[in-house]
Design an enzyme around this catalytic site. Structure first.
Site, PDB file in Angstrom:
ATOM      1  N   HIS A   1       0.600  -1.609   0.124  1.00  0.00           N
ATOM      2  CA  HIS A   1      -0.260  -0.207   0.154  1.00  0.00           C
ATOM      3  C   HIS A   1       0.982   1.391   0.249  1.00  0.00           C
ATOM      4  O   HIS A   1       0.576   2.374   0.480  1.00  0.00           O
ATOM      5  CB  HIS A   1      -1.134  -0.074   1.233  1.00  0.00           C
ATOM      6  CG  HIS A   1      -1.781  -1.435   1.511  1.00  0.00           C
ATOM      7  ND1 HIS A   1      -2.807  -1.505   1.004  1.00  0.00           N
ATOM      8  CD2 HIS A   1      -1.812  -2.277   2.297  1.00  0.00           C
ATOM      9  CE1 HIS A   1      -3.519  -2.776   0.788  1.00  0.00           C
ATOM     10  NE2 HIS A   1      -3.027  -3.106   1.606  1.00  0.00           N
TER      11      HIS A   1
ATOM     12  N   SER B   1      14.191  21.912 -16.446  1.00  0.00           N
ATOM     13  CA  SER B   1      12.941  22.786 -16.922  1.00  0.00           C
ATOM     14  C   SER B   1      13.439  24.062 -17.664  1.00  0.00           C
ATOM     15  O   SER B   1      14.475  24.624 -17.606  1.00  0.00           O
ATOM     16  CB  SER B   1      12.236  23.461 -15.669  1.00  0.00           C
ATOM     17  OG  SER B   1      11.534  23.960 -16.206  1.00  0.00           O
TER      18      SER B   1
ATOM     19  N   LYS C   1      15.365  22.345 -12.002  1.00  0.00           N
ATOM     20  CA  LYS C   1      14.854  20.602 -11.729  1.00  0.00           C
ATOM     21  C   LYS C   1      15.674  20.313 -12.170  1.00  0.00           C
ATOM     22  O   LYS C   1      16.306  19.936 -13.243  1.00  0.00           O
ATOM     23  CB  LYS C   1      14.270  20.724 -12.785  1.00  0.00           C
ATOM     24  CG  LYS C   1      12.725  22.019 -12.403  1.00  0.00           C
ATOM     25  CD  LYS C   1      11.945  21.276 -11.355  1.00  0.00           C
ATOM     26  CE  LYS C   1      10.697  20.454 -11.394  1.00  0.00           C
ATOM     27  NZ  LYS C   1      10.232  19.408 -11.011  1.00  0.00           N
TER      28      LYS C   1
ATOM     29  N   GLU D   1       8.747   8.560 -17.182  1.00  0.00           N
ATOM     30  CA  GLU D   1       7.092   9.090 -17.450  1.00  0.00           C
ATOM     31  C   GLU D   1       7.248   8.744 -18.966  1.00  0.00           C
ATOM     32  O   GLU D   1       6.051   8.263 -18.172  1.00  0.00           O
ATOM     33  CB  GLU D   1       7.604  10.973 -17.349  1.00  0.00           C
ATOM     34  CG  GLU D   1       7.845  11.079 -15.403  1.00  0.00           C
ATOM     35  CD  GLU D   1       7.816  12.920 -15.370  1.00  0.00           C
ATOM     36  OE1 GLU D   1       7.075  13.393 -15.175  1.00  0.00           O
ATOM     37  OE2 GLU D   1       9.440  12.946 -15.240  1.00  0.00           O
TER      38      GLU D   1
END
Ligand code: ARG
Length: 458
Positions: A155, A276, A282, A289
């Site tokens: 979980h 970024s 960043k 992704e």
């Protein structure tokens, strides 16, 4: 003029021609088309259907075309509907009447089915190579970090400490199952439809077993209607790709989490990260992704083909022309994503200290403390309750189980003794799970050996 020019007085307009064409996607199976034609011509000559001189001219002409396609010098013509027509037209322009005999006893329906099956087999073989490489990298990363302890989750809550190597090997076995699925898809494709002609077979004395042999198919399809209309093997391939993408997406999700500052378990190499345009600090796990995102496309490819094939009456229908893009897209996407994932894993830094520190938090020793009591005679259910109360108390105080004194523990149960500290060490907790398939170091070493043996066989 189209190949069926005899029957027609008028032609279609340019847009309609383009709409009906499959030439663009067919270019991906041009080599397979030529292999099929060479086998067909060879068999026709052996059966005495065409002369040896015709066969020689055909084979020579086709080899030349194959080379030009390979080199990128072949003059494709958008007026050709598909690759079959392009190749046959150019061949006939070059060698004359012999070219016109190539299509004897054959239809584009069995021709395209042959091409796609050969293509599906080639795609499976390439994917199996990529799959093997990814599994090798997973085994290497496991071996290089064999004793690294991390929190194990259920979980997404701390559950029990596990070895990072054990976690990597869990993915190894997932991708091993994917290899089994890919091999099954390859086997489904491995049957020869050539000789089925349009739908009913042909009156020429074809030797279908011979083209099966020449093309390296494992068997010959026993029903001509099924031969020209079956695309199940593409569904099998797409399904295998979809499941493997799902596995990749799970690993990607973990890499995204692990590389966040909240986790800090791994640091991706610059070569597998992006920055970024506005936020100078960043460093994003874009490729993990993107791989996660591409999973949706591959699922879509599978659904699209299932839907295309739904309710099609026997035998060939033009709907089937739609069956090629999806599997090609699914296979290319999976191949690319496996390569990206292998590179990302190989180059990432594993932050051992961070993982170990987290493994000691979140009461992940609680099960072992309860087991400690149970091994000293307390029924496990009772031990579970005792430790549950201790956890509640710790939460109230904002401390961990390891912060309780022996006196405090003995208040909860006089079975506690000094040696309880051993059950609070995450590395010791992991090490103790020595059953087959468990996360104990010795068990994981044995598992790694099993993984290496699996790599050596396939
Ligand atoms: N371009 C067609 C395809 O990809 C080849 C088979 C065409 N056969 C036919 N009867 N129209 O499926």
């Amino acid at each position: 003029m189209a190949l069926w020019g005899g029957r027609f007085e008028g032609g279609v307009d340019a847009f309609t021609q383009e709409f009906g064409a499959s030439l663009e996607v067919d270019k991906s199976m041009a080599q397979q088309d030529i292999r099929g034609s060479i086998a067909h011509a060879t068999m026709l000559a052996e059966q005495g259907v065409i002369s040896d001189a015709d066969r020689e001219a055909i084979v020579e002409g086709l080899r030349q075309i194959a080379q030009e396609i390979e080199d990128g010098t072949f003059a494709w013509d958008v007026n050709d509907e598909d690759v079959h027509m392009s190749v046959e037209r150019v061949l006939t322009e070059r060698i004359g009447a012999a070219g016109g005999r190539l299509h004897t006893g054959r239809s584009r329906n069995d021709q395209v089915a042959t091409d796609i099956r050969l293509l599906a087999k080639d795609l499976c073989a390439e994917l199996l190579e990529g799959n093997h490489e990814l599994r090798r990298v997973l085994a290497d990363v496991a071996e290089a970090n064999l004793d690294v302890v991390m929190p194990g989750y259920t979980h997404l809550q701390h559950a029990q400490p596990v070895l990072f190597s054990h976690h990597m090997l869990a993915y190894f076995w997932m991708f091993t199952r994917d290899a089994t699925r890919l091999r099954a898809a390859c086997d489904a494709a491995d049957a020869n439809p050539l000789g089925a002609a349009a739908l009913a077979g042909t009156t020429y004395p074809l030797n279908r077993a011979r083209t099966t042999e020449l093309l390296g198919f494992a068997r010959t399809i026993p029903n001509s209607l099924d031969a020209v209309s079956d695309r199940d093997y593409l569904l099998d391939l797409e399904y295998a790709c979809a499941v493997s993408m799902m596995h990749l997406s799970r690993l990607c999700e973990e890499v995204v989490l692990w590389s966040s500052s909240e986790f800090g378990f791994v640091t991706l190499s610059d070569s597998y990260s992006t920055g970024s345009s506005i936020m100078p600090q960043k460093k994003n796990p874009d490729f993990a992704e993107l791989t996660r995102g591409k999973t949706g496309r591959v699922y879509g490819d599978l659904m699209a083909l299932l839907t295309t094939c739904k309710s099609l009456p026997l035998a060939y229908n033009k709907d089937l022309q739609e069956c090629k893009e999806g599997p090609l897209d699914a296979a290319r996407t999976l191949g690319d994503c496996m390569a990206i994932m292998a590179g990302m894993l190989q180059t990432m830094r594993v932050n051992e200290g961070r993982m170990l520190a987290e493994a000691g938090t979140g009461f992940s020793a609680a099960t072992d403390v309860a087991d400690y009591l149970a091994k000293r005679g307390m029924p496990f259910r009772e031990a579970h309750a005792v430790v549950g109360r201790l956890v509640l108390e710790c939460e109230r105080r904002g401390c961990g189980l390891e912060d309780l004194t022996l006196a405090e523990l003995r208040e909860a149960s006089d079975l506690f003794d000094k040696d309880v500290v051993g059950t609070l060490d995450p590395a010791a907790i992991a090490r103790a799970r020595t059953t087959y398939g468990g996360t104990g170091n010795v068990a994981v070493e044995a598992q790694l050996a099993e993984a290496r043996a699996a790599l050596a066989t396939a």
